[in-house]
Design a protein around this motif. Structure first.
Motif, PDB file in Angstrom:
ATOM      1  N   VAL A 299     -27.090  34.361  46.157  1.00 25.77           N
ATOM      2  CA  VAL A 299     -26.801  35.795  46.161  1.00 25.77           C
ATOM      3  C   VAL A 299     -26.066  36.148  47.452  1.00 25.77           C
ATOM      4  N   LEU A 300     -25.004  36.917  47.297  1.00 26.79           N
ATOM      5  CA  LEU A 300     -24.296  37.476  48.441  1.00 26.79           C
ATOM      6  C   LEU A 300     -24.557  38.967  48.475  1.00 26.79           C
ATOM      7  N   VAL A 301     -25.099  39.468  49.596  1.00 24.52           N
ATOM      8  CA  VAL A 301     -25.329  40.902  49.762  1.00 24.52           C
ATOM      9  C   VAL A 301     -24.341  41.412  50.802  1.00 24.52           C
ATOM     10  N   LEU A 302     -23.496  42.359  50.388  1.00 29.78           N
ATOM     11  CA  LEU A 302     -22.481  42.924  51.259  1.00 29.78           C
ATOM     12  C   LEU A 302     -22.919  44.321  51.693  1.00 29.78           C
ATOM     13  N   CYS A 303     -23.122  44.505  52.989  1.00 29.71           N
ATOM     14  CA  CYS A 303     -23.703  45.743  53.514  1.00 29.71           C
ATOM     15  C   CYS A 303     -22.678  46.550  54.303  1.00 29.71           C
ATOM     16  N   GLY A 304     -22.643  47.851  54.025  1.00 30.05           N
ATOM     17  CA  GLY A 304     -21.799  48.767  54.772  1.00 30.05           C
ATOM     18  C   GLY A 304     -22.550  49.377  55.936  1.00 30.05           C
ATOM     19  N   PRO A 305     -21.959  50.348  56.625  1.00 34.40           N
ATOM     20  CA  PRO A 305     -22.529  50.881  57.864  1.00 34.40           C
ATOM     21  C   PRO A 305     -23.582  51.962  57.682  1.00 34.40           C
ATOM     22  N   GLY A 306     -23.776  52.470  56.458  1.00 37.93           N
ATOM     23  CA  GLY A 306     -24.691  53.590  56.260  1.00 37.93           C
ATOM     24  C   GLY A 306     -25.960  53.210  55.534  1.00 37.93           C
TER      25      GLY A 306
ATOM     26  N   GLY B 256     -37.714  33.322  47.586  1.00 37.71           N
ATOM     27  CA  GLY B 256     -37.117  32.021  47.394  1.00 37.71           C
ATOM     28  C   GLY B 256     -35.682  32.005  46.926  1.00 37.71           C
ATOM     29  N   TRP B 257     -35.050  33.161  46.865  1.00 44.37           N
ATOM     30  CA  TRP B 257     -33.649  33.191  46.436  1.00 44.37           C
ATOM     31  C   TRP B 257     -32.752  32.875  47.633  1.00 44.37           C
ATOM     32  N   PRO B 258     -31.747  32.028  47.443  1.00 38.94           N
ATOM     33  CA  PRO B 258     -30.802  31.763  48.537  1.00 38.94           C
ATOM     34  C   PRO B 258     -29.890  32.965  48.745  1.00 38.94           C
ATOM     35  N   VAL B 259     -29.992  33.605  49.919  1.00 34.72           N
ATOM     36  CA  VAL B 259     -29.290  34.857  50.175  1.00 34.72           C
ATOM     37  C   VAL B 259     -28.403  34.708  51.406  1.00 34.72           C
ATOM     38  N   ARG B 260     -27.206  35.213  51.294  1.00 31.06           N
ATOM     39  CA  ARG B 260     -26.286  35.299  52.416  1.00 31.06           C
ATOM     40  C   ARG B 260     -25.882  36.758  52.574  1.00 31.06           C
ATOM     41  N   VAL B 261     -25.844  37.251  53.809  1.00 28.67           N
ATOM     42  CA  VAL B 261     -25.560  38.656  54.081  1.00 28.67           C
ATOM     43  C   VAL B 261     -24.269  38.773  54.873  1.00 28.67           C
ATOM     44  N   GLY B 262     -23.394  39.631  54.397  1.00 33.74           N
ATOM     45  CA  GLY B 262     -22.195  39.991  55.139  1.00 33.74           C
ATOM     46  C   GLY B 262     -22.200  41.485  55.385  1.00 33.74           C
ATOM     47  N   ALA B 263     -21.660  41.908  56.501  1.00 36.48           N
ATOM     48  CA  ALA B 263     -21.660  43.336  56.852  1.00 36.48           C
ATOM     49  C   ALA B 263     -20.317  43.724  57.430  1.00 36.48           C
ATOM     50  N   THR B 264     -19.989  44.995  57.282  1.00 39.59           N
ATOM     51  CA  THR B 264     -18.726  45.510  57.806  1.00 39.59           C
ATOM     52  C   THR B 264     -18.817  45.805  59.295  1.00 39.59           C
ATOM     53  N   CYS B 265     -20.024  45.744  59.866  1.00 40.64           N
ATOM     54  CA  CYS B 265     -20.195  45.996  61.290  1.00 40.64           C
ATOM     55  C   CYS B 265     -21.344  45.151  61.807  1.00 40.64           C
TER      56      CYS B 265
END
Length: 522
Positions: A79-86, A103-112
């Motif tokens: 799972v890819l979770v893409l997070c914004g600033p708010g 147990g889910w493989p998670v990667r997080v990306g953020a705009t800040c």
């Protein structure tokens, strides 16, 4: 052993659109047809917090609802979770944490960076113990699920530059996209695309739907839409001045026949015909009025046209009416209490005189198609005639082209256009389309969601005009009649459900829809 599924007795799915309610979840049984603009939703959040519900609790519950849907709908996968600033990004951090804990493989990306976040979003980001990567336009590898937590329904600017490239990469990916609140790039109030937008397979929103979930083009980007209760009490609705709703049978009541009633109690709907080479549209309207339950339906026109109708109808009456003066005389019979004008009528002065005669009568009036176009160069004359009716039922049913001829093309949300037009004209406006909007002159409106691409066929609007007329003949108020007719019209097409449907098929589907509604709301 696989990951545990999320279990939360508090967070229920209220309603689903498209995919319906998922298995294993409770569906709450009460109307949820209020629509909240982003500003109203923000106020609802504040009122809930002022009432003693912690804002962090609301955010945790929102993330919990999304994480639950992921675990219920999809097998274990990256799972890819893409997070914004708010706060939308804060919801995303909750989703990432809860899925990772199970147990889910998670990667997080953020705009800040985490350090640039504030408030509840910063708190939830700190609770995520994994890495946070800065996102740009690069391809993010293979993910089975992408969670869009970039921007919520309150987006106020276009998505451009690297973020637009990121949206394009997400849309080109093979992963399932789950949007939090609304797909990033969709204006929650208007449904407009702000530059570009993420195409979601599933959208999980909270407390109440937003107009952007229902209005096009936004509705096309949302996929299935699920509504989650995150703990905001319904009592806050009293302070929100809600004027926009999703069309729903809870908003109106269909006419009921008395055991000792007779046909005139159910009204006599008059449908004005075009000439002998243009009779089909009026006949479709007449069949719509009959199937809607009008006690009598009369097709009125010149003698050559009536000879054509006579070869096609039996349950519908025929009466000669050559011009506006003849119509005015006909409508002196108060039993003829509704008149539908426009389908196949022809454009020009004779049509205008017919319309003005109808508006000068005591009958309810439905104006469609040629009846509207005939006033394209004189819209104020039409509006003045409607306003002089002192509130007697008048419904106008334009598509966007006819609407522009009377009210101008203009910008803004479809709901705003329809509400403005209703106020200007004094009529109930049913602005047709995949997202039909019905607006009352007093400023309230509904968005109909029973439409289907099958209705994009010649004559479907003529049947709709007749359905409205049939309900008006039975003394339904104009706004409620227009709402009910739009809902039934869409349901009839859904019931047919097959490619190749034509407008002639629709009236025969209506009685079964009326029967279903009678059982459901008896």
């Amino acid at each position: 052993m696989g990951p545990a599924t999320l279990r939360d007795p508090f967070c229920f799915i209220l309603a689903g659109r498209g995919g319906g309610a998922p298995s294993g979840r409770s569906v709450l049984e009460w109307p949820v047809q209020d629509l909240l603009t982003p500003r109203q939703m923000a106020l609802a959040d504040r009122l809930a917090v002022d009432g003693g519900i912690a804002s962090l609790t609301l955010m945790e519950n929102a993330g919990q609802a999304v994480a639950y849907e992921v675990t219920q709908r999809f097998p274990l996968q990256p799972v890819l979770v893409l997070c914004g600033p708010g706060n939308n990004g804060g919801d995303g951090f909750v989703v990432a944490r809860l899925l990772s804990e199970r147990g889910w493989p998670v990667r997080v990306g953020a705009t800040c960076a985490k350090s640039d976040l504030s408030g509840d979003a910063a708190m939830m980001a700190r609770m995520w113990t994994g890495p946070v990567e800065r996102i740009g336009s690069e391809t993010w590898g293979d993910f089975g699920i992408i969670v869009d937590a970039l921007f919520g329904s309150g987006l106020s600017r276009d998505i451009e530059g690297e973020l637009a490239d990121l949206v394009a990469a997400i849309n080109a990916s093979a992963g399932h996209v789950v949007a939090i609140d609304i797909p990033s790039g969709i204006d929650g109030e208007t449904g407009a695309v702000r530059g570009t937008a993420i195409e979601a397979d599933l959208t999980v929103t909270f407390f109440r739907h937003k107009p952007g979930h229902l209005l096009y083009p936004g509705a096309r980007f949302c996929g299935d839409v699920l509504l989650a209760d995150i703990g905001i009490p319904d009592s806050v609705l009293d302070e929100l001045n809600i004027t926009l709703h999703e069309n729903d049978p809870h908003l109106w009541s269909l006419p009921r026949r008395r055991a000792d009633g007779h046909k005139f109690d159910a009204g006599n709907c008059v449908v004005i015909s075009g000439d002998n080479l243009h009779t089909g549209a009026a006949r479709l309207s007449a069949w719509g009025a009959v199937r809607a339950g009008a006690g009598l339906v009369t097709l009125a026109g010149n003698a050559p046209a009536l000879m054509v109708h006579a070869a096609h109808v039996t349950a519908i009456m025929l009466e000669t009416c050559d011009d506006g003066a003849a119509l005015a005389e006909m409508l002196e019979d108060r039993r003829k209490n509704c008149v539908v004008l426009g389908p196949g009528l022809g454009v020009g002065e004779p049509a205008r005189q017919m319309v003005l005669a109808a508006l000068a009568s005591a009958a309810a009036v439905v104006l469609d198609a040629d009846a509207l176009t005939s006033f394209a160069e004189r819209p104020t004359a039409l509006f003045e005639a409607i306003r002089q009716r002192d509130g007697r039922s008048t419904v106008m049913t334009p598509h966007m082209g006819e609407f522009a001829r009377l009210f101008g093309a203009g910008g803004g949300a479809k709901t705003e256009k329809a509400i403005s037009a209703a106020g200007i004209s004094g009529a109930v406006i049913l602005l047709k389309g995949a997202d039909t909007v019905i607006a009352h002159p007093e400023g309230r409106a509904v968005i109909n969601t029973t439409g289907t691409p099958l209705l994009a066929t010649a004559g479907a609007g003529d049947v709709l005009a007749g359905l409205i007329g049939g309900l008006l003949a039975q003394h339904m108020p104009a706004f409620e009649a227009a709402c009910a007719a739009a809902y039934i019209h869409g349901r009839a097409a859904q019931a047919h459900g097959r490619p190749g449907m034509i407008a002639d098929d629709l009236p025969a589907m209506v009685p079964a829809i009326l029967a279903d509604l009678a059982v459901a709301f008896d």
